[in-house]
Design a protein around this motif. Structure first.
Motif, PDB file in Angstrom:
ATOM      1  N   ASN A  86      56.586  49.772  46.220  1.00 55.86           N
ATOM      2  CA  ASN A  86      56.636  48.319  46.133  1.00 55.86           C
ATOM      3  C   ASN A  86      55.307  47.847  45.564  1.00 55.86           C
ATOM      4  N   LEU A  87      55.388  47.029  44.538  1.00 50.76           N
ATOM      5  CA  LEU A  87      54.178  46.674  43.800  1.00 50.76           C
ATOM      6  C   LEU A  87      54.126  45.173  43.555  1.00 50.76           C
ATOM      7  N   SER A  88      52.949  44.590  43.770  1.00 52.11           N
ATOM      8  CA  SER A  88      52.814  43.159  43.457  1.00 52.11           C
ATOM      9  C   SER A  88      51.517  42.842  42.721  1.00 52.11           C
ATOM     10  N   SER A  89      50.681  43.846  42.546  1.00 56.31           N
ATOM     11  CA  SER A  89      49.417  43.559  41.863  1.00 56.31           C
ATOM     12  C   SER A  89      48.891  44.808  41.147  1.00 56.31           C
ATOM     13  N   ILE A  90      48.463  44.605  39.921  1.00 55.64           N
ATOM     14  CA  ILE A  90      47.770  45.665  39.171  1.00 55.64           C
ATOM     15  C   ILE A  90      46.380  45.134  38.855  1.00 55.64           C
ATOM     16  N   GLU A  91      45.381  45.928  39.140  1.00 54.79           N
ATOM     17  CA  GLU A  91      43.997  45.472  38.938  1.00 54.79           C
ATOM     18  C   GLU A  91      43.231  46.480  38.080  1.00 54.79           C
ATOM     19  N   LEU A  92      42.618  45.960  37.050  1.00 53.76           N
ATOM     20  CA  LEU A  92      41.862  46.816  36.131  1.00 53.76           C
ATOM     21  C   LEU A  92      40.391  46.449  36.158  1.00 53.76           C
ATOM     22  N   LYS A  93      39.551  47.421  35.916  1.00 50.97           N
ATOM     23  CA  LYS A  93      38.151  47.109  35.613  1.00 50.97           C
ATOM     24  C   LYS A  93      37.887  47.609  34.201  1.00 50.97           C
ATOM     25  N   CYS A  94      37.617  46.653  33.328  1.00 50.63           N
ATOM     26  CA  CYS A  94      37.411  47.025  31.932  1.00 50.63           C
ATOM     27  C   CYS A  94      35.919  47.083  31.630  1.00 50.63           C
ATOM     28  N   ASP A  95      35.618  47.469  30.430  1.00 51.94           N
ATOM     29  CA  ASP A  95      34.212  47.625  30.045  1.00 51.94           C
ATOM     30  C   ASP A  95      33.635  46.284  29.593  1.00 51.94           C
ATOM     31  N   THR A  96      32.472  45.954  30.138  1.00 49.81           N
ATOM     32  CA  THR A  96      31.719  44.807  29.622  1.00 49.81           C
ATOM     33  C   THR A  96      30.315  45.263  29.239  1.00 49.81           C
ATOM     34  N   ASN A  97      30.153  46.559  29.164  1.00 44.14           N
ATOM     35  CA  ASN A  97      28.867  47.193  28.869  1.00 44.14           C
ATOM     36  C   ASN A  97      27.791  46.758  29.869  1.00 44.14           C
ATOM     37  N   MET A 147      34.100  46.630  46.637  1.00 44.68           N
ATOM     38  CA  MET A 147      34.345  47.404  45.412  1.00 44.68           C
ATOM     39  C   MET A 147      35.652  46.985  44.748  1.00 44.68           C
ATOM     40  N   ARG A 148      36.628  46.631  45.576  1.00 48.30           N
ATOM     41  CA  ARG A 148      37.868  46.116  44.976  1.00 48.30           C
ATOM     42  C   ARG A 148      37.570  44.852  44.185  1.00 48.30           C
ATOM     43  N   ASP A 149      36.639  44.070  44.707  1.00 46.58           N
ATOM     44  CA  ASP A 149      36.259  42.818  44.027  1.00 46.58           C
ATOM     45  C   ASP A 149      35.196  43.046  42.955  1.00 46.58           C
ATOM     46  N   ASP A 150      35.020  44.296  42.573  1.00 43.49           N
ATOM     47  CA  ASP A 150      34.182  44.689  41.432  1.00 43.49           C
ATOM     48  C   ASP A 150      32.683  44.712  41.706  1.00 43.49           C
ATOM     49  N   ARG A 208      28.648  55.507  46.445  1.00 44.21           N
ATOM     50  CA  ARG A 208      29.704  55.247  47.428  1.00 44.21           C
ATOM     51  C   ARG A 208      30.990  54.989  46.639  1.00 44.21           C
ATOM     52  N   PRO A 209      31.704  56.070  46.269  1.00 43.46           N
ATOM     53  CA  PRO A 209      32.951  55.861  45.528  1.00 43.46           C
ATOM     54  C   PRO A 209      33.974  55.130  46.385  1.00 43.46           C
ATOM     55  N   ALA A 210      34.803  54.337  45.743  1.00 42.01           N
ATOM     56  CA  ALA A 210      35.870  53.643  46.462  1.00 42.01           C
ATOM     57  C   ALA A 210      36.948  54.640  46.876  1.00 42.01           C
ATOM     58  N   ARG A 211      37.516  54.410  48.033  1.00 46.94           N
ATOM     59  CA  ARG A 211      38.612  55.264  48.505  1.00 46.94           C
ATOM     60  C   ARG A 211      39.595  54.409  49.309  1.00 46.94           C
ATOM     61  N   ASP A 212      40.001  53.334  48.722  1.00 46.30           N
ATOM     62  CA  ASP A 212      40.862  52.368  49.400  1.00 46.30           C
ATOM     63  C   ASP A 212      42.252  52.961  49.614  1.00 46.30           C
ATOM     64  N   LYS A 213      42.624  53.122  50.870  1.00 45.02           N
ATOM     65  CA  LYS A 213      43.914  53.754  51.169  1.00 45.02           C
ATOM     66  C   LYS A 213      45.088  52.875  50.754  1.00 45.02           C
ATOM     67  N   LYS A 214      44.825  51.596  50.591  1.00 46.41           N
ATOM     68  CA  LYS A 214      45.918  50.701  50.193  1.00 46.41           C
ATOM     69  C   LYS A 214      46.178  50.752  48.689  1.00 46.41           C
ATOM     70  N   ASN A 215      45.278  51.386  47.976  1.00 45.36           N
ATOM     71  CA  ASN A 215      45.419  51.460  46.521  1.00 45.36           C
ATOM     72  C   ASN A 215      46.493  52.482  46.155  1.00 45.36           C
ATOM     73  N   LEU A 216      47.632  51.996  45.698  1.00 46.55           N
ATOM     74  CA  LEU A 216      48.764  52.877  45.421  1.00 46.55           C
ATOM     75  C   LEU A 216      48.528  53.757  44.196  1.00 46.55           C
ATOM     76  N   ALA A 217      47.584  53.368  43.361  1.00 46.54           N
ATOM     77  CA  ALA A 217      47.287  54.208  42.196  1.00 46.54           C
ATOM     78  C   ALA A 217      46.748  55.564  42.631  1.00 46.54           C
TER      79      ALA A 217
END
Lengths: 640, 379
Positions: free
Chosen positions: A542-553, A472-475, A481-490
């Motif tokens: 501490n942050l080194s990556s921001i990841e977005l999922k945008c709309d592609t319809n 799911m992190r890789d889209d 099955r919602p994502a619940r990644d504990k490493k996701n600081l958001a």
């Protein structure tokens, strides 16, 4: 030979098969192979030297993927991107399998659920978007090269074209090596790997490893399948030979070749229509009640005959005046296969799993094409409809991980049409984009195997959460099955807000569901541009990556089609909704510092990676889309 | 007067079963005063038509010339390969463009796939479908409706799947007719009717509608005021009052007020900022941020008197951005936002970083030092 006899002897037949000029021992190690080519002596006119060409090479990888169709590409790319040294072995000169220029089947997926697509995301979407940028002309040969580019640019991935994995070398119940014949170099490669993934469709490597499989149709009672025949039989859906024609602007004559098989359409079922004949007729199809792989060349010849027979009917029967100016400008010579071996995993997916939407704890992929079982006989049984279309799904179904590895070969995974499922289940899941999702799943699973030095079954037993979260992190999308990644600081953010909202809620970016589905909104959409989203943490992170999922319809298809269809359901362009330009900022000591600018973004999953810094707030500023007035996001993640 | 004139035969059949239902419908239509009407020629788009279509819609007025309803003959029910017939249908809407009822020509009946007639229950169901603003037909694509059962999945060439709707959402066998009529009843015409209604109101009627508690009309009225460029004080005050009462009006009201003269605009924004809730304050601040009017220095100072009413980080951040952009060195503003250092940490922190870059007094500097000392691990 009767069918049953064939299958009893099948393994032995396969083990005895060999490449001309090579004597292979039946198993044990590659060291035992006798490779006698001493009579092949070259003489170099330039320097007068002579010798025996070296045509034997041994290579080692962590993961070997066999088969370069949609499933294999996604498996190999997923494995490589997750840090595993991977090789992709493809027996054709081009990638793409059924979607390649050699065959030209549309790369369909969940094209249509209640009038809208539920399009696959992850690697397969990235491929299709890449094609929209690089292949505006919608050329199939260019698509081959788009795929080639997509694969060879991966630093951890080696591509071997024109190379067929012909036999597994075993170490107990584990594959130690794959013997691979590269037709263009006359080389015999011994590919050693810890994990093998057979995405080849027919599954020759897996079969020679002794992986259990079945062919034909299950009887109704075995899996309580409504649409299965009363009794099991050997029928496998056929392969199709496609063609395309073009309007020459003047009447064009057509004379069928010597091998054409006369076609009259007499007694044909009304569903055998010619609506899209200009771009091929999918029911020019021949299957087999027995050894469909062994029959392939015979069936290919028949299919070429039927293809020209049908085209002769179109051109010369007088029933198609609209075809007067048409001429064939491409004809396939390689039939597009639907079915052969189905390997057995720890779970066999069957009809009811799909139609009753079974909730699998180890779901890693999904499908939603109809139960599209083609008729026994194909074009040789024209009084029957070409497909029964038993069932149309109203929502997507899950596909479990346990069906994607072998029940008896410990280091063997599968993706594509050869996975563990019944014939009826295959009638839906065989669609290429569905196979691609399986591919991404097993490629990612292989990387987990490599990470922990474990086998595929153990991933399912001990690391299924990690596999699902990584997918799911890789889209990739996993239904319900919602994502619940504990490493996701958001997920630990104190406040999130947007500068404007026209629909949805900015808090949806944290809910772990990366698309609107089941009638629920999971997005945030701006009200105009530029748009901004800001996140604040009470304590510095501490942050080194921001990841977005945008709309592609994802409710509109983007695969290439021969008819270049462009309507509300099929687009022939880059999705208007996709973000084009955006900037990332972090607040450090009270100052907003720029982390990166992305111009001409080309993916739904957008990553901004930078040197680790300590911050209490980030901001994403989105200034342009590919046409939409508002920007829409589905997810925002932050990682150290 | 019975205006739901389905064929006599059909009516007889359904009369008993649907007596109560029809009575309700007919009473609506029969109650319409038909003496005063206006006709309008409009151009509308329909997803079943390739080009925009010219239509004629009739507006019905009451004795006070107040537009009460509309009706229109749908030019055709689009058909495909004998799936249904082309049958004229008259549709009725109220003055806000909400579908009310349909009517057939005498002796007309609706038909389904393969020429099966509508059953009595189908007529009622169709009315229910047309009344449902959120019907699945809203999102169904026209090509999908046109997909006949023989066009199902074809993996080599097409991906079309026959449309599957729940039985309660369609009249089985007449999906195309339902789709076509739904889009006539609930499509572009809705906004066109609202526009006609607004345009028909006299100034007095507009004011009455705002003054009275006719909430459903507020969007139409505000839109009409905007079109008429009406910024008379009495109207503006009413709009502000209603905007503060009705949260959903904020966006539309701001758009109306942004076109007002500068003095009206600033006064209105100030009133909404002071009395508004969080969302309304955010809208005001966003409007101020992008406004091209020249902002006088005391204006933000006055607004900053209400800084303590800012409760969320978004409000505070936006306010600080406006200050930074429009009036960066105001002692009054600085003084007024200092108390926000006592807010939640995330708010206080943003205020702290803002103030660190401002010219502050010695006492204020000391206060900032204390804040830093207390929160240095979280800055």
């Amino acid at each position: 030979m009767k069918r049953r006899d064939f299958f009893k002897k099948g393994a032995a037949v396969a083990a005895a098969s060999s490449v001309s000029g090579i004597v292979l021992s039946s198993c044990s190690s590659s060291q035992n192979i006798i490779y006698d080519k001493t009579k092949d002596r070259w003489f170099h006119l330039g320097n007068g030297k002579s010798g025996v060409p070296n045509r034997k090479e041994t290579k080692a990888y962590e993961v070997a993927v066999v088969g370069g169709g949609a499933a294999g590409i996604c498996a190999a790319v997923a494995s490589a991107r997750n840090g595993t040294k991977t090789v992709l072995i493809q027996d054709r000169p081009v990638l793409g399998g059924n979607a390649s220029s050699e065959m030209r089947v549309h790369l369909n997926g969940v094209n249509n659920i209640k009038g809208k697509a539920e399009r696959e995301t992850g690697i397969i979407e990235e491929i299709l978007l890449h094609n929209r940028f690089e292949n505006e002309q919608e050329s199939y040969p260019i698509f081959d090269h788009v795929l080639y580019d997509f694969v060879v640019r991966e630093p951890n991935l080696t591509l071997m074209l024109n190379t067929q994995a012909i036999e597994a070398i075993m170490d107990g119940n584990s594959i130690k090596s794959a013997l691979c014949w590269q037709a263009t170099t006359e080389k015999l490669f011994t590919i050693n790997a810890k994990i093998f993934i057979d995405c080849s469709g027919d599954g020759l490597l897996a079969a020679t490893a002794g992986a259990k499989y079945r062919t034909g149709r299950e009887g109704k009672s075995e899996f309580n399948e409504t649409f299965a025949p009363d009794n099991a039989d050997g029928w496998q859906m056929g392969a199709t030979l496609l063609m395309s024609s073009k309007d020459m602007g003047r009447p064009m004559k057509y004379t069928p070749p010597s091998y054409a098989i006369k076609y009259t359409h007499e007694g044909a079922h009304p569903r055998r229509h010619f609506k899209w004949f200009k771009d091929g007729i999918w029911w020019i199809e021949v299957g087999s009640n027995d050894d469909i792989i062994g029959d392939f060349e015979e069936n290919r010849h028949k299919l070429m005959g039927y293809l020209h027979g049908v085209w002769d009917y179109i051109k010369n029967s007088g029933n198609f005046p609209e075809a007067e100016n048409l001429a064939l400008d491409w004809v396939g010579s390689l039939p597009c296969r639907r079915e052969s071996r189905r390997f057995i995993g720890d779970y066999i997916v069957s009809e009811k799993d799909m139609t009753e939407h079974k909730n699998f704890h180890d779901a890693v992929a999904y499908g939603g094409w109809s139960l599209d079982e083609h008729n026994p006989g194909g074009i040789e049984n024209i009084s029957e409809p070409p497909s029964y279309f038993h069932y149309h799904f109203k929502e997507i179904y899950q596909f479990p991980y346990r069906s994607l590895y072998s029940i008896n070969i410990s280091n063997l995974l599968f993706a594509g049409r050869n996975v563990s499922q019944t014939h009826i289940a295959l009638s839906s899941s065989r669609i290429m984009a569905t196979c691609a999702l399986m591919g991404q799943a097993v490629g990612t699973a292989a990387s987990i195997c490599n990470k922990y030095a474990i086998l595929p079954r153990e991933v399912g037993e001990q690391y299924i959460d990690e596999l699902q979260e990584q997918l799911m992190r890789d889209d990739a999308f996993i239904p319900k099955r919602p994502a619940r990644d504990k490493k996701n600081l958001a997920q630990k953010v104190t406040v999130i807000f947007a500068n404007s909202t026209s629909s949805g809620d900015v808090k949806n970016l944290l809910n772990g569901i990366s698309r609107d589905i089941y009638g629920e909104i999971n997005h945030w959409q701006s009200d105009g541009l530029p748009a901004e989203v800001q996140l604040e943490w009470e304590n510095p992170i501490n942050l080194s990556s921001i990841e977005l999922k945008c709309d592609t319809n994802v409710q509109r298809n983007i695969m290439m089609r021969k008819d270049s269809k462009n309507d509300d359901l099929y687009a022939n362009h880059i999705p208007y909704e996709m973000i084009k330009t955006l900037k990332f900022y972090a607040r450090v000591k009270g100052q907003w510092i720029s982390l990166g600018l992305i111009e001409n973004n080309r993916t739904r999953l957008i990553k901004c990676q930078f040197e680790t810094l300590s911050t209490t707030a980030i901001k994403v500023e989105m200034t342009e889309t590919y046409g939409a007035n508002n920007v829409k996001l589905f997810e925002l993640r932050c990682y150290d | 007067m019975l205006r739901l004139t389905i064929s006599n035969k059909t009516m007889n059949t359904i009369k008993f079963l649907t007596f109560i239902y029809l009575t309700t419908l007919v009473s609506f239509v029969a109650a319409l005063p038909l003496e005063k009407t206006n006709q309008y020629n409009l151009v509308v788009n329909h997803p079943g038509e390739k080009k925009a279509i010219e239509i004629v819609i009739t507006q019905i007025l009451n004795e006070e010339d107040f537009p009460v309803s509309y009706y229109m003959d749908v030019p055709s029910v689009i058909c495909y390969e004998q799936v249904c017939k082309i049958i004229p249908v008259k549709l009725f809407w109220n003055n806000l463009g909400e579908y009310q009822i349909y009517e057939l020509e005498p002796q007309s009946t609706l038909e389904k796939y393969k020429a099966d007639s509508f059953e009595p229950k189908d007529y009622i169901k169709l009315d229910r479908i047309l009344s449902n603003k959120h019907s699945p037909f809203k999102d169904v694509l026209y090509h999908q409706i046109l997909t006949s059962p023989d066009d199902n999945d074809v993996d080599a060439v097409s991906g079309a799947t026959a449309l599957i709707l729940d039985d309660e959402d369609t009249v089985p066998g007449a999906a195309l007719g339902c789709y076509t009529l739904w889009h006539w009843a609930n499509g572009e015409i809705v906004d066109k009717i609202k526009n006609l209604t607004g345009k028909s109101f006299s100034e007095k009627q507009l004011k009455d509608l705002l003054s009275e508690d006719k909430k459903h009309f507020f969007p139409v009225v505000i839109q009409e005021l905007s079109k008429r460029n009406n910024y008379l004080n009495s109207f503006v005050e009413l709009v502000i009052q209603k905007t503060l009462e009705e949260k959903i009006l904020i966006q539309q009201s701001i758009e109306y007020l942004e076109k007002s003269p500068q003095n009206v605009y600033y006064a209105s924004m100030e009133k909404i900022f002071i009395k508004g809730n969080e969302n309304q304050k955010i809208h005001v601040l966003r409007s101020l941020m992008k406004s091209n009017y020249t902002l006088e220095r005391p204006y933000l100072s006055r607004l900053s008197n209400h800084a303590s009413s800012l409760k969320s980080l978004q409000e505070v951040s936006l306010f600080l951005e406006v200050v930074q952009l429009k009036n960066p060195v105001s002692e009054v503003v600085i003084k007024n936002i200092f108390p926000l250092l006592k807010s939640d940490l995330v708010i206080a922190r943003s205020v702290y970083w803002f103030l660190k870059n401002q010219k502050t007094t010695v006492d204020q500097e000391e206060e900032l030092k204390i804040f830093h000392e207390q929160n240095k691990d979280k800055l």
